[in-house]
Design an enzyme around this catalytic site. Structure first.
Site, PDB file in Angstrom:
ATOM      1  N   TYR A  58      -3.485  -2.492   9.410  1.00 37.88           N
ATOM      2  CA  TYR A  58      -3.343  -2.739   7.978  1.00 37.88           C
ATOM      3  C   TYR A  58      -1.965  -2.281   7.500  1.00 37.88           C
ATOM      4  O   TYR A  58      -1.252  -3.026   6.806  1.00 37.88           O
ATOM      5  CB  TYR A  58      -4.446  -2.000   7.225  1.00 37.88           C
ATOM      6  CG  TYR A  58      -4.366  -2.132   5.721  1.00 37.88           C
ATOM      7  CD1 TYR A  58      -4.780  -3.301   5.092  1.00 37.88           C
ATOM      8  CD2 TYR A  58      -3.895  -1.080   4.939  1.00 37.88           C
ATOM      9  CE1 TYR A  58      -4.717  -3.424   3.708  1.00 37.88           C
ATOM     10  CE2 TYR A  58      -3.826  -1.196   3.556  1.00 37.88           C
ATOM     11  CZ  TYR A  58      -4.235  -2.370   2.945  1.00 37.88           C
ATOM     12  OH  TYR A  58      -4.154  -2.487   1.575  1.00 37.88           O
TER      13      TYR A  58
ATOM     14  N   SER B 168       0.833  -1.202   0.000  1.00 42.14           N
ATOM     15  CA  SER B 168       0.000   0.000   0.000  1.00 42.14           C
ATOM     16  C   SER B 168       0.863   1.246   0.000  1.00 42.14           C
ATOM     17  O   SER B 168       1.967   1.255   0.556  1.00 42.14           O
ATOM     18  CB  SER B 168      -0.895   0.006   1.251  1.00 42.14           C
ATOM     19  OG  SER B 168      -1.529   1.252   1.423  1.00 42.14           O
TER      20      SER B 168
END
Length: 271
Positions: A148, A135
């Protein structure tokens, strides 16, 4: 030459977009997901080029078995796209042990299991390209998405080590730092913590900041990655998304400035 892809999380979002793109390009795909039924129509359309494998990447034994079946199906693997993942959304204090372990079992360990399973095959054939989906926010934590980011940051570090380890065998590794795409991550892919009333004000601010825009369609990320896999010397990291590229550069610059602001204190220690 027809390339053989192994794609996890292939039934929706980015995985589905790359499965479709690879098949349209004339490549073969082994598509892995916990539920492969959404790929039924593609299987009818490409009966000789698409193999569906239902398994959970958090199950190490199932992953190794799935990779063996993938190699048996087409004889080789050329591109491995580690895409399977989910989102644990909530404050650090709120997350339960069960939630944290389940989250990392998929987002971190699942990718490690796939990587461990495919590398011997890629090493034996002397080629292959592993694409690790992380990400754009993995380089720093942000309220409510810390778990996350932690899993993706760990994957970044492992993938950089992996790249050094397998480079002598002709294997390439690229970390895809994905921007925000409408993949269903914030809906079907999300596990929520139990909200603590103490964070109500912060949650309201975050909701206002994020808004309702789910981001562009996953298919818009395809051209960049399809060009990437054709490069003789691909980059070790690629930020996938123009908006995300600008945001990452801003975050990195802010971090450098913070380091510089406290340089005097850092230099008080000799290490």
């Amino acid at each position: 030459m027809t390339r053989v892809w192994f794609i996890t999380g292939a039934s929706r979002g980015l995985g589905r977009a790359f499965t479709e793109a690879a098949l349209a390009a004339g490549d073969s795909v082994v598509a892995a997901a916990r539920n492969v039924e959404p790929l039924a129509e593609l299987a009818r359309q490409y009966p000789d080029a698409l193999v569906r494998l239902p398994f959970d990447v958090s199950d190490r034994a199932a992953v190794f078995d799935g990779v063996e079946r993938a190699v048996a199906a087409f004889g080789r693997l050329d591109i491995v796209l580690n895409n399977a993942g989910g989102l644990l959304l909530g404050m650090v204090e709120e997350a339960t042990e069960e939630q944290l372990r389940a989250h990392l079992d998929v987002n971190f360990f699942g990718t490690v299991w796939v990587t461990q399973a495919v590398v011997p095959h890629l090493r034996a054939q002397g080629s292959g390209h592993i694409l690790q989906v992380t990400s754009m926010g993995a380089s720093s934590g942000f309220a409510a998405t810390g778990m996350y980011a932690a899993g993706k940051a760990a994957l970044n570090a492992v993938s950089e080590a992996l790249a050094m380890e397998v480079e002598p065998f002709g294997i390439k590794v690229t970390i895809l730092q994905m921007g925000g795409y409408d993949t269903g991550l914030f809906t079907v892919g999300t596990t929520m913590t139990e909200p603590d009333p103490g964070y109500a004000e912060l949650r309201a601010k975050l909701a206002e900041m994020w808004g309702d825009d789910a981001g562009p369609d996953p298919s818009t990320a395809v051209p960049a990655v399809m060009e990437l896999i054709g490069l003789e010397e691909p980059p070790a990291r690629l930020i996938v998304g123009g908006v995300s590229y600008d945001m990452v550069l801003q975050m990195e610059q802010a971090r450098i400035e913070q380091y510089q602001a406290w340089e005097r204190l850092s230099r008080l220690a000799p290490g």
